[in-house]
Design a protein around this motif. Sequence first.
Motif, PDB file in Angstrom:
ATOM      1  N   VAL A  37     -11.911  56.802   2.344  1.00 47.68           N
ATOM      2  CA  VAL A  37     -12.558  57.609   2.254  1.00 47.68           C
ATOM      3  C   VAL A  37     -13.321  58.175   3.513  1.00 47.68           C
ATOM      4  O   VAL A  37     -13.483  59.052   3.888  1.00 47.68           O
ATOM      5  N   SER A  38     -13.580  56.905   4.227  1.00 49.36           N
ATOM      6  CA  SER A  38     -14.174  56.961   5.704  1.00 49.36           C
ATOM      7  C   SER A  38     -13.387  58.167   6.686  1.00 49.36           C
ATOM      8  O   SER A  38     -13.763  58.992   7.091  1.00 49.36           O
ATOM      9  N   ALA A  39     -11.923  57.746   6.437  1.00 53.21           N
ATOM     10  CA  ALA A  39     -11.201  58.567   7.429  1.00 53.21           C
ATOM     11  C   ALA A  39     -11.135  59.846   6.905  1.00 53.21           C
ATOM     12  O   ALA A  39     -11.156  60.820   7.791  1.00 53.21           O
ATOM     13  N   SER A  40     -11.224  60.281   5.732  1.00 53.68           N
ATOM     14  CA  SER A  40     -11.232  61.566   5.239  1.00 53.68           C
ATOM     15  C   SER A  40     -12.581  62.386   5.809  1.00 53.68           C
ATOM     16  O   SER A  40     -12.828  63.484   5.859  1.00 53.68           O
ATOM     17  N   GLY A  41     -13.530  61.476   5.713  1.00 50.59           N
ATOM     18  CA  GLY A  41     -14.883  62.116   6.188  1.00 50.59           C
ATOM     19  C   GLY A  41     -15.113  62.059   7.710  1.00 50.59           C
ATOM     20  O   GLY A  41     -15.965  62.824   8.271  1.00 50.59           O
ATOM     21  N   SER A  42     -14.351  61.821   8.416  1.00 49.30           N
ATOM     22  CA  SER A  42     -14.506  61.772  10.151  1.00 49.30           C
ATOM     23  C   SER A  42     -14.580  63.329  10.232  1.00 49.30           C
ATOM     24  O   SER A  42     -15.361  63.515  11.198  1.00 49.30           O
ATOM     25  N   GLY A  55     -21.142  62.954  20.388  1.00 53.85           N
ATOM     26  CA  GLY A  55     -20.041  62.761  19.900  1.00 53.85           C
ATOM     27  C   GLY A  55     -19.756  61.822  18.701  1.00 53.85           C
ATOM     28  O   GLY A  55     -20.590  61.849  17.843  1.00 53.85           O
ATOM     29  N   PRO A  56     -18.530  61.886  18.158  1.00 51.10           N
ATOM     30  CA  PRO A  56     -17.886  61.590  16.869  1.00 51.10           C
ATOM     31  C   PRO A  56     -18.370  60.128  16.645  1.00 51.10           C
ATOM     32  O   PRO A  56     -18.670  59.088  17.365  1.00 51.10           O
ATOM     33  N   LEU A  57     -18.347  59.861  15.309  1.00 50.68           N
ATOM     34  CA  LEU A  57     -18.550  58.559  14.777  1.00 50.68           C
ATOM     35  C   LEU A  57     -16.960  57.658  14.436  1.00 50.68           C
ATOM     36  O   LEU A  57     -16.269  58.710  13.739  1.00 50.68           O
ATOM     37  N   ALA A  58     -16.877  56.601  14.706  1.00 53.80           N
ATOM     38  CA  ALA A  58     -15.523  56.047  14.306  1.00 53.80           C
ATOM     39  C   ALA A  58     -15.889  55.366  12.791  1.00 53.80           C
ATOM     40  O   ALA A  58     -16.593  54.708  12.780  1.00 53.80           O
ATOM     41  N   PRO A  59     -14.785  55.426  12.077  1.00 56.63           N
ATOM     42  CA  PRO A  59     -14.810  54.729  10.666  1.00 56.63           C
ATOM     43  C   PRO A  59     -14.805  53.181  11.026  1.00 56.63           C
ATOM     44  O   PRO A  59     -14.222  52.771  11.879  1.00 56.63           O
ATOM     45  N   SER A  60     -15.616  52.403  10.308  1.00 52.02           N
ATOM     46  CA  SER A  60     -15.502  50.944  10.208  1.00 52.02           C
ATOM     47  C   SER A  60     -15.341  50.690   8.931  1.00 52.02           C
ATOM     48  O   SER A  60     -15.914  50.763   7.933  1.00 52.02           O
ATOM     49  N   SER A  61     -14.520  49.464   8.786  1.00 52.85           N
ATOM     50  CA  SER A  61     -14.158  48.886   7.459  1.00 52.85           C
ATOM     51  C   SER A  61     -15.397  48.105   6.852  1.00 52.85           C
ATOM     52  O   SER A  61     -15.707  48.028   5.661  1.00 52.85           O
ATOM     53  N   ALA A  62     -16.144  47.567   7.879  1.00 54.93           N
ATOM     54  CA  ALA A  62     -17.356  46.734   7.245  1.00 54.93           C
ATOM     55  C   ALA A  62     -18.515  47.740   6.630  1.00 54.93           C
ATOM     56  O   ALA A  62     -18.937  47.383   5.427  1.00 54.93           O
ATOM     57  N   GLN A 135     -27.830  56.901  18.341  1.00 50.27           N
ATOM     58  CA  GLN A 135     -27.685  55.610  18.427  1.00 50.27           C
ATOM     59  C   GLN A 135     -26.405  54.989  17.493  1.00 50.27           C
ATOM     60  O   GLN A 135     -25.821  54.156  17.898  1.00 50.27           O
ATOM     61  N   PHE A 136     -26.127  55.836  16.611  1.00 48.97           N
ATOM     62  CA  PHE A 136     -25.091  55.172  15.694  1.00 48.97           C
ATOM     63  C   PHE A 136     -23.716  55.959  16.248  1.00 48.97           C
ATOM     64  O   PHE A 136     -23.667  56.819  16.798  1.00 48.97           O
ATOM     65  N   SER A 137     -22.651  54.886  16.124  1.00 52.44           N
ATOM     66  CA  SER A 137     -21.425  55.108  16.862  1.00 52.44           C
ATOM     67  C   SER A 137     -20.255  54.934  15.610  1.00 52.44           C
ATOM     68  O   SER A 137     -19.119  55.235  15.929  1.00 52.44           O
ATOM     69  N   HIS A 138     -20.749  54.157  14.577  1.00 52.81           N
ATOM     70  CA  HIS A 138     -19.724  54.043  13.584  1.00 52.81           C
ATOM     71  C   HIS A 138     -20.314  54.467  12.101  1.00 52.81           C
ATOM     72  O   HIS A 138     -21.538  54.509  11.925  1.00 52.81           O
ATOM     73  N   PHE A 139     -19.389  54.751  11.056  1.00 49.90           N
ATOM     74  CA  PHE A 139     -19.817  54.887   9.889  1.00 49.90           C
ATOM     75  C   PHE A 139     -18.717  54.291   8.781  1.00 49.90           C
ATOM     76  O   PHE A 139     -17.606  54.060   8.952  1.00 49.90           O
ATOM     77  N   GLY A 140     -19.307  54.150   7.466  1.00 46.45           N
ATOM     78  CA  GLY A 140     -18.260  53.833   6.485  1.00 46.45           C
ATOM     79  C   GLY A 140     -18.838  54.939   5.141  1.00 46.45           C
ATOM     80  O   GLY A 140     -19.876  54.971   4.683  1.00 46.45           O
TER      81      GLY A 140
END
Length: 158
Positions: A37-42, A55-62, A135-140
């Motif tokens: 789902v993270s990849a779909s929300g990118s 800038g964009p956020l990168a998906p994170s499996s954690a 400050q955020f660079s990743h998301f799930g």
Amino acid sequence: MPRRHFLGLAAGVALLPLAACQSTPPQPRLTGKRAGVSASGSANLRAIRSSRGLGPLAPSSALEQAALQQAGYMASAGRMSHTTSWNRDFASRIRGAGIHGPAAENIARGRMDMDQVFAQWMNSPPHRRNMLDPQFSHFGLAYAESGAERYWALVLGV
């Protein structure tokens, strides 16, 4: 001990674990996206952040696993909350998942698709602030369904 009594006792002992299983109330059947789902929300997050010069956020499996855990909890509890029934708040859940550094969580409940849930979060100042935090660079991102309800969780981190 006569053989007949021994066999009866052995059969009774063998059935005890089955009796314990039957006394447990059935859990609601959870369905929904479990991975990816993270990849779909990118694209949604990229559009939201780029419109503000971020800038964009990168998906994170954690972070996706943390989001999936919270979405699943909310779906099984039938309520939307940042705190679980065993009083684990967001900060303690994130630390328990081995995620360190700043983090934030957006949650939602309802029969929404991805575009609708991001629109709802953008219309809420605290949720919008989380998604636009530089400050955020990743998301799930994850959701779980229970009956007619869909429970969403977005976890942002570094």
